[in-house]
Design a protein around this motif. Sequence first.
Motif, PDB file in Angstrom:
ATOM      1  N   SER A 117       0.584  -1.211  -0.129  1.00 31.95           N
ATOM      2  CA  SER A 117      -0.034  -0.020   0.027  1.00 31.95           C
ATOM      3  C   SER A 117       0.938   1.243   0.212  1.00 31.95           C
ATOM      4  O   SER A 117       0.279   2.329  -0.537  1.00 31.95           O
ATOM      5  CB  SER A 117      -1.087  -0.044   1.137  1.00 31.95           C
ATOM      6  OG  SER A 117      -0.264  -0.047   2.350  1.00 31.95           O
ATOM      7  N   ASP A 118       2.014   1.238   0.274  1.00 36.85           N
ATOM      8  CA  ASP A 118       3.073   2.398   0.149  1.00 36.85           C
ATOM      9  C   ASP A 118       3.627   2.803  -1.087  1.00 36.85           C
ATOM     10  O   ASP A 118       4.476   3.685  -1.273  1.00 36.85           O
ATOM     11  CB  ASP A 118       4.279   2.009   1.259  1.00 36.85           C
ATOM     12  CG  ASP A 118       3.758   2.184   2.601  1.00 36.85           C
ATOM     13  OD1 ASP A 118       2.202   2.535   2.890  1.00 36.85           O
ATOM     14  OD2 ASP A 118       4.507   1.883   3.650  1.00 36.85           O
ATOM     15  N   VAL A 119       3.477   1.700  -1.995  1.00 37.03           N
ATOM     16  CA  VAL A 119       4.216   1.640  -3.339  1.00 37.03           C
ATOM     17  C   VAL A 119       3.208   1.729  -4.415  1.00 37.03           C
ATOM     18  O   VAL A 119       2.340   1.015  -4.553  1.00 37.03           O
ATOM     19  CB  VAL A 119       5.045   0.570  -3.456  1.00 37.03           C
ATOM     20  CG1 VAL A 119       5.873   0.478  -4.889  1.00 37.03           C
ATOM     21  CG2 VAL A 119       6.113   0.322  -2.364  1.00 37.03           C
ATOM     22  N   THR A 120       3.660   2.621  -5.376  1.00 40.30           N
ATOM     23  CA  THR A 120       2.909   3.069  -6.365  1.00 40.30           C
ATOM     24  C   THR A 120       3.616   3.008  -7.715  1.00 40.30           C
ATOM     25  O   THR A 120       4.785   3.110  -7.401  1.00 40.30           O
ATOM     26  CB  THR A 120       1.737   4.061  -6.755  1.00 40.30           C
ATOM     27  OG1 THR A 120       2.547   5.302  -6.596  1.00 40.30           O
ATOM     28  CG2 THR A 120       0.919   3.947  -5.603  1.00 40.30           C
ATOM     29  N   ILE A 121       3.479   2.612  -9.121  1.00 32.43           N
ATOM     30  CA  ILE A 121       4.322   2.680  -9.917  1.00 32.43           C
ATOM     31  C   ILE A 121       3.762   3.318 -11.141  1.00 32.43           C
ATOM     32  O   ILE A 121       2.421   3.260 -11.429  1.00 32.43           O
ATOM     33  CB  ILE A 121       4.697   1.095 -10.366  1.00 32.43           C
ATOM     34  CG1 ILE A 121       5.788   0.865 -11.296  1.00 32.43           C
ATOM     35  CG2 ILE A 121       3.393   0.303 -10.864  1.00 32.43           C
ATOM     36  CD1 ILE A 121       6.505  -0.252 -11.623  1.00 32.43           C
ATOM     37  N   THR A 122       4.681   3.876 -12.046  1.00 31.79           N
ATOM     38  CA  THR A 122       3.846   4.758 -13.201  1.00 31.79           C
ATOM     39  C   THR A 122       5.232   4.481 -14.510  1.00 31.79           C
ATOM     40  O   THR A 122       6.273   4.721 -14.212  1.00 31.79           O
ATOM     41  CB  THR A 122       4.105   6.310 -12.956  1.00 31.79           C
ATOM     42  OG1 THR A 122       3.236   6.341 -11.806  1.00 31.79           O
ATOM     43  CG2 THR A 122       3.562   6.797 -14.155  1.00 31.79           C
ATOM     44  N   GLY A 123       4.382   3.940 -15.503  1.00 34.79           N
ATOM     45  CA  GLY A 123       5.330   3.760 -16.759  1.00 34.79           C
ATOM     46  C   GLY A 123       5.959   4.962 -17.263  1.00 34.79           C
ATOM     47  O   GLY A 123       5.114   6.009 -17.177  1.00 34.79           O
ATOM     48  N   LEU A 124       7.295   4.907 -17.417  1.00 34.92           N
ATOM     49  CA  LEU A 124       7.961   5.991 -18.416  1.00 34.92           C
ATOM     50  C   LEU A 124       7.915   5.864 -19.654  1.00 34.92           C
ATOM     51  O   LEU A 124       7.901   5.134 -20.332  1.00 34.92           O
ATOM     52  CB  LEU A 124       9.422   6.090 -17.776  1.00 34.92           C
ATOM     53  CG  LEU A 124       9.503   6.485 -16.277  1.00 34.92           C
ATOM     54  CD1 LEU A 124      11.015   6.375 -15.956  1.00 34.92           C
ATOM     55  CD2 LEU A 124       8.895   7.789 -15.697  1.00 34.92           C
ATOM     56  N   PRO A 125       7.610   7.120 -20.464  1.00 33.63           N
ATOM     57  CA  PRO A 125       7.644   7.057 -21.981  1.00 33.63           C
ATOM     58  C   PRO A 125       9.098   6.822 -22.333  1.00 33.63           C
ATOM     59  O   PRO A 125      10.068   6.996 -21.815  1.00 33.63           O
ATOM     60  CB  PRO A 125       7.285   8.310 -22.279  1.00 33.63           C
ATOM     61  CG  PRO A 125       7.522   9.375 -21.185  1.00 33.63           C
ATOM     62  CD  PRO A 125       7.379   8.466 -19.942  1.00 33.63           C
ATOM     63  N   LYS A 126       9.209   5.758 -23.522  1.00 34.22           N
ATOM     64  CA  LYS A 126      10.424   5.446 -23.905  1.00 34.22           C
ATOM     65  C   LYS A 126      11.221   6.714 -24.692  1.00 34.22           C
ATOM     66  O   LYS A 126      12.801   6.456 -24.495  1.00 34.22           O
ATOM     67  CB  LYS A 126      10.318   4.308 -25.197  1.00 34.22           C
ATOM     68  CG  LYS A 126       9.725   3.059 -24.565  1.00 34.22           C
ATOM     69  CD  LYS A 126       9.762   2.088 -25.625  1.00 34.22           C
ATOM     70  CE  LYS A 126       9.639   0.709 -25.053  1.00 34.22           C
ATOM     71  NZ  LYS A 126       9.469  -0.225 -26.203  1.00 34.22           N
TER      72      LYS A 126
END
Length: 203
Positions: A117-126
């Motif tokens: 619950s303390d971690v989120t993730i977001t994809g980065l553009p290439k």
Amino acid sequence: MTTAAHVGGWWRTLSALALVVGAIGALAACGSSGGSSTSPSASGTPFSPNPSAFSGSPPSALASLAASAQASLSAAASSLSAAASAFEASVSAEVGRNRAAAQSALTSVSGGGNALSDVTITGLPKTSSAGLNAAMVTIVNSTSSPASYAVKVNFSDASGAVVDSTVLGVENLAPGAKATPTAFTVKSPDQALVPTVAQAQRY
């Protein structure tokens, strides 16, 4: 005295001369018209050369353009490879110090861990990762005490199969503070891989 025989002879001679003159004129007409009748423009039929009748190399201008295009592609590939290596080196330097401790912390973890619950993730553009699949991992310490975090990130293809995994570590994160390490993979850069948090452990 002119006789009928003489008159007939003269007429035969004149007729023969007329035939000869006519034949010469006909031949001249055929010669002049024959050249134009076989002309492609006069007949209305477009000229279509047989490609098999030609051989050899393409014109030098075309060959130069092809060589230039090939050189540009090679230069672009080399540039992208160098940029990917630079990106990899910078990110590895950022998270490498804490990776060993994070991997050790995850060895005894079953399931997703105590800090999902303390971690989120977001994809980065290439465009910002030199063509590699990468993601920003956001970790927020939700406790009232300093804590260290170990996070495992999976990169999966369109079918859901895990192509690669990496482990990130953040140590001594203050209460309420945020860290944003970057996870990436050098595998399958030609595919769009989906990053997910597989495990997150606070210790």
